[in-house]
Design a protein around this motif. Structure first.
Motif, mmCIF file in Angstrom:
data_model
loop_
_atom_site.group_PDB
_atom_site.id
_atom_site.type_symbol
_atom_site.label_atom_id
_atom_site.label_comp_id
_atom_site.label_asym_id
_atom_site.label_seq_id
_atom_site.Cartn_x
_atom_site.Cartn_y
_atom_site.Cartn_z
ATOM 1 N N ILE A 76 -14.056 -23.942 31.915
ATOM 2 C CA ILE A 76 -13.360 -22.691 31.555
ATOM 3 C C ILE A 76 -13.901 -21.380 32.105
ATOM 4 C CG2 ILE A 76 -12.818 -21.311 29.490
ATOM 5 C CD1 ILE A 76 -13.132 -23.814 27.813
ATOM 6 N N GLU A 77 -13.079 -20.637 32.641
ATOM 7 C CA GLU A 77 -13.499 -19.198 33.413
ATOM 8 C C GLU A 77 -12.835 -18.140 32.534
ATOM 9 O OE1 GLU A 77 -15.020 -18.183 37.909
ATOM 10 O OE2 GLU A 77 -12.742 -18.909 37.620
ATOM 11 N N ARG A 78 -13.693 -17.347 32.312
ATOM 12 C CA ARG A 78 -12.894 -16.086 31.607
ATOM 13 C C ARG A 78 -13.680 -14.877 31.898
ATOM 14 N NH1 ARG A 78 -9.262 -12.964 31.096
ATOM 15 N NH2 ARG A 78 -8.547 -11.893 29.125
ATOM 16 N N PHE A 103 -10.681 -26.000 42.476
ATOM 17 C CA PHE A 103 -9.391 -25.708 42.237
ATOM 18 C C PHE A 103 -9.090 -24.827 40.954
ATOM 19 C CE2 PHE A 103 -4.699 -25.521 41.086
ATOM 20 C CZ PHE A 103 -4.158 -25.302 41.941
ATOM 21 N N ASP A 104 -8.816 -23.476 41.053
ATOM 22 C CA ASP A 104 -8.519 -22.291 40.098
ATOM 23 C C ASP A 104 -7.144 -21.959 40.242
ATOM 24 O OD1 ASP A 104 -8.452 -20.029 38.951
ATOM 25 O OD2 ASP A 104 -10.470 -19.424 39.269
ATOM 26 N N PRO A 105 -6.315 -22.466 39.256
ATOM 27 C CA PRO A 105 -4.966 -22.284 39.096
ATOM 28 C C PRO A 105 -4.458 -20.757 38.965
ATOM 29 C CG PRO A 105 -5.577 -23.078 37.083
ATOM 30 C CD PRO A 105 -6.598 -23.409 37.975
ATOM 31 N N ALA A 106 -5.376 -20.067 38.443
ATOM 32 C CA ALA A 106 -4.899 -18.576 37.947
ATOM 33 C C ALA A 106 -5.237 -18.055 39.482
ATOM 34 C CB ALA A 106 -5.935 -18.062 36.814
ATOM 35 N N ASN A 107 -6.223 -18.206 40.425
ATOM 36 C CA ASN A 107 -6.398 -17.521 41.551
ATOM 37 C C ASN A 107 -5.109 -17.672 42.422
ATOM 38 O OD1 ASN A 107 -8.862 -16.705 40.683
ATOM 39 N ND2 ASN A 107 -10.129 -17.810 42.326
ATOM 40 N N MET A 108 -4.262 -18.640 42.342
ATOM 41 C CA MET A 108 -3.180 -18.929 43.203
ATOM 42 C C MET A 108 -2.570 -17.702 42.675
ATOM 43 S SD MET A 108 -4.453 -21.603 45.043
ATOM 44 C CE MET A 108 -2.952 -21.689 46.075
ATOM 45 N N LEU A 124 -14.965 -25.185 47.897
ATOM 46 C CA LEU A 124 -14.337 -23.869 47.997
ATOM 47 C C LEU A 124 -13.490 -23.658 47.132
ATOM 48 C CD1 LEU A 124 -13.432 -24.411 52.101
ATOM 49 C CD2 LEU A 124 -15.482 -23.505 50.904
ATOM 50 N N GLU A 125 -13.758 -22.459 46.414
ATOM 51 C CA GLU A 125 -13.067 -22.000 45.278
ATOM 52 C C GLU A 125 -11.596 -21.536 46.067
ATOM 53 O OE1 GLU A 125 -13.194 -21.740 42.443
ATOM 54 O OE2 GLU A 125 -12.524 -19.669 41.548
ATOM 55 N N THR A 126 -10.489 -21.862 45.397
ATOM 56 C CA THR A 126 -9.259 -21.549 45.766
ATOM 57 C C THR A 126 -8.847 -19.964 45.358
ATOM 58 O OG1 THR A 126 -8.325 -22.447 43.632
ATOM 59 C CG2 THR A 126 -7.937 -23.813 45.661
ATOM 60 N N VAL A 131 -12.809 -28.061 39.001
ATOM 61 C CA VAL A 131 -11.619 -27.235 38.635
ATOM 62 C C VAL A 131 -12.173 -26.124 37.586
ATOM 63 C CG1 VAL A 131 -9.830 -29.255 38.716
ATOM 64 C CG2 VAL A 131 -10.856 -28.519 36.693
ATOM 65 N N HIS A 132 -11.343 -25.184 37.787
ATOM 66 C CA HIS A 132 -11.518 -23.942 36.682
ATOM 67 C C HIS A 132 -10.269 -24.020 35.804
ATOM 68 C CE1 HIS A 132 -14.438 -21.443 39.227
ATOM 69 N NE2 HIS A 132 -15.125 -22.397 38.515
ATOM 70 N N CYS A 133 -10.504 -23.766 34.572
ATOM 71 C CA CYS A 133 -9.291 -23.570 33.646
ATOM 72 C C CYS A 133 -9.314 -22.164 33.224
ATOM 73 C CB CYS A 133 -9.501 -24.387 32.246
ATOM 74 S SG CYS A 133 -9.613 -26.422 32.731
ATOM 75 N N LYS A 134 -8.333 -21.473 33.916
ATOM 76 C CA LYS A 134 -8.106 -19.981 33.826
ATOM 77 C C LYS A 134 -6.630 -19.716 34.001
ATOM 78 C CE LYS A 134 -9.400 -16.865 37.490
ATOM 79 N NZ LYS A 134 -10.408 -16.476 38.249
ATOM 80 N N ASP A 135 -6.171 -18.731 33.349
ATOM 81 C CA ASP A 135 -4.821 -18.543 33.257
ATOM 82 C C ASP A 135 -4.614 -16.997 33.831
ATOM 83 O OD1 ASP A 135 -2.333 -19.068 32.984
ATOM 84 O OD2 ASP A 135 -2.485 -19.826 30.753
HETATM 85 MG MG MG Z 1 -12.488 -19.399 39.552
#
Ligand code: MG
Length: 280
Positions: free
Chosen positions: A250-252, A177-182, A151-153, A204-208
Motif C-alpha cells: 500500500i502506498e499513500r 506496477f503502480d495502477p494509480a500512477n497510470m 522500474l516504477e510505472t 506492485v503498489h496498491c494506490k488509487d
Molecule cells: Mg508508486
C-alpha cells in the motif's frame, strides 16, 4: 511463502512512507523502503534496521532509490528533475543508486527500484540510447549482488515500457506496477497496462487515483484505496490472472498528514484483506 502478503511503503528519514513502528501497528508483514539519506546508509544503521524488522516480524521486499533535487510539483517538473533521465545529474545518480543497492544488500533485500524518469520517445535518438545504457549499467551492477531492478510505472505507457525493457536486454529488469500512477500521469488505463506488462510485473503498489480533466497535461488526484478510478477488485483479479503472488504494498503519499495517512492505510489494509479472501 504466503501469497499476497500485505505491505506498506515505509521510510526512515527520507521519502513519503510511514515509519516502521506505524507499519507494525498497521499489522502488515512486509514493507518496501524508501532509501534513507546518504549519511544514514551505513552498516550500523542497516544492522539496527534489521533488528527492528526482526522484532516486528516484517520482511523488506524492495528498496526504492530517490535523489536530492527531484520534484513532483507538476508533470514538466518531473520530466526535468526525476530519475536517471536528466543528463546533468545522471552520472552522480547512477553512482548513488549503486550505493543504495549496496545498502539494500546489507539489508538482505533482493530488489532495488526507482522512478527512472521520462524515457525519451525517439528510440533512435542519442538520449534514448544513453538512458538504455545507464539502465543496463545499473542492472549489471545490482546483478552482482543477486538483485533485480524494478522500474516504477507512471511516466511511460505500458507499450513504451515493454519496448524499453527489451531494448535494455538484461534478465534482471522488471516492473513495479503502480495502477494509480497510470491515471495520475495519464499514461493509460491501468488494467489494460497490467495485462500487457504481465509477467514483467514483479512488485506492485496498491494506490488509487482519479483521472485529470486533461490527462497527461495535469496531475490526476491521488485518493484513498477503493475511492478512485482504478477499481481495486478488478486490479486484484487481474494480478491473480497474470500469476502475480508477491506482496500487495500500500502506498499513500500524504506524509504532511500523518494521522490521516495512518487511518487511510488502515482502511486499505482492511479492503485488501477482504478482497484477498474473496479472490484467492
Ligand atoms: Mg508508486
Amino acid at each position: 511463502m504466503e501469497k499476497w502478503p500485505i505491505g506498506v511503503f515505509a521510510s526512515i528519514d527520507a521519502g513519503l512512507g510511514v515509519h516502521l513502528p506505524v507499519a507494525h501497528e498497521l499489522g502488515v508483514s512486509t514493507i518496501q523502503l524508501h532509501a534513507p539519506h546518504r549519511e544514514s546508509r551505513t552498516p550500523e544503521h542497516a544492522e539496527r534496521f534489521l533488528q527492528l524488522l526482526k522484532k516486528y516480524g516484517i520482511r523488506l521486499t524492495a528498496v526504492f532509490g530517490g535523489f536530492d533535487g527531484e520534484s513532483y510539483a507538476d508533470i514538466p517538473t518531473v520530466e526535468r528533475t526525476v530519475g536517471l533521465v536528466p543528463r546533468e545529474t545522471r552520472a552522480e545518480r547512477l553512482q548513488e543508486m549503486q550505493q543504495i543497492a549496496d545498502f539494500a544488500r546489507q539489508l538482505g533485500c533482493p530488489v532495488v527500484a526507482l522512478h527512472l524518469g521520462f524515457v525519451p520517445h525517439d528510440r533512435n535518438g542519442q538520449d534514448y540510447r544513453e538512458v538504455v545504457e545507464v539502465t543496463r549499467d545499473l542492472c549489471q551492477y545490482v546483478k552482482r549482488h543477486g538483485q533485480s531492478l524494478h522500474l516504477e510505472t507512471g511516466q511511460e505507457t505500458a507499450q513504451a515500457l515493454v519496448q524499453f525493457i527489451d531494448d535494455v536486454g538484461v534478465n534482471n529488469l522488471f516492473v513495479n506496477f503502480d495502477p494509480a500512477n497510470m491515471i495520475l500521469y495519464g499514461t493509460g488505463e491501468p488494467i489494460a497496462a497490467l495485462k500487457l506488462l504481465g509477467s514483467r510485473v514483479r512488485s506492485v503498489h496498491c494506490k488509487d487515483g482519479k483521472w485529470a480533466k486533461n490527462p497527461g497535461n495535469e496531475w490526476g488526484q491521488e485518493v484513498p484505496l477503493g475511492q478512485g478510478d482504478v477499481n481495486i477488485e478488478t486490479y486484484l483479479r487481474t494480478l491473480y490472472e497474470i500469476g502475480f503472488d508477491g506482496p500487495l504494498t500500500i502506498e499513500r503519499e500524504i506524509p504532511q498528514e500523518r494521522e490521516r495517512q495512518r487511518e487511510e492505510i488502515a482502511g486499505a489494509v482492511q479492503l485488501l484483506r477482504r478482497l484477498k479472501s474473496e479472490i484467492i
